[in-house]
Design a protein around this motif. Sequence first.
Motif, mmCIF file in Angstrom:
data_model
loop_
_atom_site.group_PDB
_atom_site.id
_atom_site.type_symbol
_atom_site.label_atom_id
_atom_site.label_comp_id
_atom_site.label_asym_id
_atom_site.label_seq_id
_atom_site.Cartn_x
_atom_site.Cartn_y
_atom_site.Cartn_z
ATOM 1 N N LEU A 6 36.980 31.696 45.148
ATOM 2 C CA LEU A 6 37.296 30.859 43.994
ATOM 3 C C LEU A 6 36.915 31.617 42.731
ATOM 4 C CD1 LEU A 6 35.722 27.456 45.148
ATOM 5 C CD2 LEU A 6 38.039 28.302 45.591
ATOM 6 N N LYS A 7 37.900 31.848 41.882
ATOM 7 C CA LYS A 7 37.613 32.567 40.638
ATOM 8 C C LYS A 7 37.706 31.623 39.445
ATOM 9 C CE LYS A 7 38.930 34.826 36.807
ATOM 10 N NZ LYS A 7 39.987 34.721 35.792
ATOM 11 N N PHE A 8 36.718 31.666 38.593
ATOM 12 C CA PHE A 8 36.719 30.811 37.404
ATOM 13 C C PHE A 8 36.826 31.658 36.141
ATOM 14 C CE2 PHE A 8 34.732 28.455 40.789
ATOM 15 C CZ PHE A 8 35.441 27.260 40.732
ATOM 16 N N GLY A 9 37.786 31.325 35.310
ATOM 17 C CA GLY A 9 37.999 32.054 34.058
ATOM 18 C C GLY A 9 37.080 31.545 32.958
ATOM 19 N N GLY A 10 37.120 32.227 31.836
ATOM 20 C CA GLY A 10 36.205 31.951 30.729
ATOM 21 C C GLY A 10 36.120 30.503 30.276
ATOM 22 N N VAL A 39 33.723 33.917 42.226
ATOM 23 C CA VAL A 39 33.794 35.029 41.272
ATOM 24 C C VAL A 39 33.931 34.401 39.894
ATOM 25 C CG1 VAL A 39 35.168 36.983 40.446
ATOM 26 C CG2 VAL A 39 34.864 36.629 42.915
ATOM 27 N N SER A 40 33.090 34.815 38.952
ATOM 28 C CA SER A 40 33.213 34.201 37.638
ATOM 29 C C SER A 40 33.377 35.229 36.527
ATOM 30 C CB SER A 40 31.995 33.316 37.339
ATOM 31 O OG SER A 40 32.202 32.650 36.092
ATOM 32 N N SER A 41 34.097 34.784 35.518
ATOM 33 C CA SER A 41 34.219 35.534 34.270
ATOM 34 C C SER A 41 33.060 35.101 33.365
ATOM 35 C CB SER A 41 35.565 35.190 33.639
ATOM 36 O OG SER A 41 35.660 35.736 32.357
ATOM 37 N N ALA A 42 32.962 35.709 32.193
ATOM 38 C CA ALA A 42 31.946 35.293 31.227
ATOM 39 C C ALA A 42 32.390 34.003 30.551
ATOM 40 C CB ALA A 42 31.770 36.390 30.183
ATOM 41 N N ALA A 155 40.871 40.833 39.083
ATOM 42 C CA ALA A 155 40.876 41.946 40.043
ATOM 43 C C ALA A 155 39.712 41.814 41.014
ATOM 44 C CB ALA A 155 40.808 43.273 39.298
ATOM 45 N N THR A 156 38.545 41.411 40.503
ATOM 46 C CA THR A 156 37.389 41.223 41.387
ATOM 47 C C THR A 156 37.705 40.179 42.455
ATOM 48 O OG1 THR A 156 35.990 41.646 39.469
ATOM 49 C CG2 THR A 156 34.906 40.744 41.435
ATOM 50 N N ALA A 157 38.324 39.084 42.023
ATOM 51 C CA ALA A 157 38.634 38.004 42.971
ATOM 52 C C ALA A 157 39.627 38.476 44.039
ATOM 53 C CB ALA A 157 39.200 36.798 42.220
ATOM 54 N N ILE A 158 40.679 39.143 43.603
ATOM 55 C CA ILE A 158 41.704 39.605 44.543
ATOM 56 C C ILE A 158 41.104 40.592 45.550
ATOM 57 C CG2 ILE A 158 43.903 40.853 44.762
ATOM 58 C CD1 ILE A 158 44.272 38.286 43.199
ATOM 59 N N MET A 159 40.276 41.506 45.049
ATOM 60 C CA MET A 159 39.708 42.510 45.941
ATOM 61 C C MET A 159 38.659 41.892 46.866
ATOM 62 S SD MET A 159 41.611 44.940 45.414
ATOM 63 C CE MET A 159 41.118 46.588 45.898
ATOM 64 N N CYS A 160 37.952 40.879 46.411
ATOM 65 C CA CYS A 160 37.032 40.154 47.311
ATOM 66 C C CYS A 160 37.847 39.487 48.419
ATOM 67 C CB CYS A 160 36.218 39.110 46.553
ATOM 68 S SG CYS A 160 34.822 39.808 45.660
ATOM 69 N N GLN A 167 41.023 33.454 53.525
ATOM 70 C CA GLN A 167 42.253 32.719 53.821
ATOM 71 C C GLN A 167 43.010 32.374 52.558
ATOM 72 O OE1 GLN A 167 41.622 29.217 56.082
ATOM 73 N NE2 GLN A 167 41.527 30.360 58.006
ATOM 74 N N LYS A 168 42.252 32.251 51.475
ATOM 75 C CA LYS A 168 42.842 31.791 50.234
ATOM 76 C C LYS A 168 42.124 32.432 49.070
ATOM 77 C CE LYS A 168 43.237 26.730 50.373
ATOM 78 N NZ LYS A 168 43.923 25.815 49.570
ATOM 79 N N CYS A 169 42.856 32.614 47.979
ATOM 80 C CA CYS A 169 42.233 33.043 46.733
ATOM 81 C C CYS A 169 42.728 32.089 45.657
ATOM 82 C CB CYS A 169 42.629 34.480 46.413
ATOM 83 S SG CYS A 169 41.918 35.090 44.893
ATOM 84 N N VAL A 170 41.818 31.353 45.062
ATOM 85 C CA VAL A 170 42.226 30.385 44.046
ATOM 86 C C VAL A 170 41.734 30.851 42.676
ATOM 87 C CG1 VAL A 170 42.282 27.961 43.379
ATOM 88 C CG2 VAL A 170 41.904 28.584 45.786
ATOM 89 N N ILE A 171 42.666 30.975 41.742
ATOM 90 C CA ILE A 171 42.319 31.367 40.380
ATOM 91 C C ILE A 171 42.277 30.090 39.537
ATOM 92 C CG2 ILE A 171 43.077 32.711 38.347
ATOM 93 C CD1 ILE A 171 42.491 34.610 40.598
ATOM 94 N N TYR A 172 41.074 29.656 39.180
ATOM 95 C CA TYR A 172 40.943 28.459 38.339
ATOM 96 C C TYR A 172 40.987 28.861 36.872
ATOM 97 C CZ TYR A 172 39.908 25.176 42.066
ATOM 98 O OH TYR A 172 40.001 24.355 43.152
#
Length: 403
Positions: A6-10, A39-42, A155-160, A167-172
């Motif tokens: 799970l990636k969280f943007g700014g 995975v988090s952004s600033a 990129a960090t999220a995709i490579m993780c 199974q999944k990569c979610v970009i929030y």
Amino acid sequence: MKIVVLKFGGTSVGTVDRVKKVANIIIGYVKKKYKVIVVSSAMSGVTNDLVKKSKKISNNFISSEYDALVSSGEQMSCALIAGRLNHLGHKSQSWMGWQVPILTEGNHSLSRISQIDKKKINKFLKSGGIPVIAGFQGINLNKRITTLGRGGSDATAIMCAKFFKAQKCVIYTDVEGVYTTDPKTLKKAKKIKIISYEEMLEMASLGAKVMQPTSIQDARLNRINIDVKSSFINKRGTLITKRKNIFNNKTITGLTSTKNDAKITLIGVKDKPGVAASVFKPLSRNYINIDMVVQTSSGNRKETDITFTVKSEDLLKTLKLVKQNKKIKFRDLIVNKNVSKVSIIGVGMITTPGVTYRMFQTLATKGINILVISTSEIKISVLIEKKFVKKAISALHKEFKLN
Ligand code: ASP
Ligand code: MG
């Protein structure tokens, strides 16, 4: 292990309140029996602020220290998320790039992830922990901190997702997904349910700001499905996936327009072999990207006009190089900064004849003049006067039945 990244943007972690909401989203996945890698952004604005500070110190800030500086925002957001998860009774820990470690190659500020060491994270996951990994950063062979280009936590999220076989990569993010065109330009823009990597790559490169273009390329190469959705409301987002998974009969998937193109025309250049090459050689040497090009021959066949576009930020440098260029002669040089590149994108155009005609005809009916054209297999771009962008987007959106 059923792993989700799970990636969280700014903006998703922009305030303390938002961080609390994000922790709840994460726990939602834990309850569904997922092993979650966060995975988090600033926090929004923080990286920009650090960049500004570096510029005040020096307009030639040393790139290794630039990376050490601008990567620091992620330490704060990741610690806040992990802190909140612990507060709610979940075992969680933040990990900076060097602690994982995430290995990168390439130059500072534009590095790419080459390897992620899985041992510690896997052990932590197996013990029931939720690792919160700092996006955007890694280390190089000298163990110095590197960053992955602006927006690089994607990129960090995709490579993780790749290395941990998620199974999944979610970009929030702060929008509900990817739209047929920028909702700010056209209210009728619709959320796209499913889009191919190739189309998404074109859209992102042409100005749709949902994801970092190079990360979409990483996802494509590694066949990672990406869900883009909002962390603000719980609604289905957009799935970015391979073409084979998509069964719809739309000719065009999306439309974009740019805000930062400039057009340069050299009038009366000699019409002989090697001239175009002489025009562009110094530009390529100086890493200036030429986008669209046309050459028109004047009636007498002795002279031609060469028109091309560059990004607005490269305009001054380009003009200087063209004027200094002793290898070429021209009668006049015309610059137009009030232009915009409008593009239609869709894998459907490969199999549908007449798309080019429909695009040109639609613009003609609206009285919009086309200045330059460029195409690829899944994209047609035209350069037009900026003042016509809304009109053009609206007419094309309708013509290709995206309304
Ligand atoms: N915080 C970094 C930036 O603003 C990375 C990211 O947002 O993905 O560019
Ligand atoms: Mg971002």
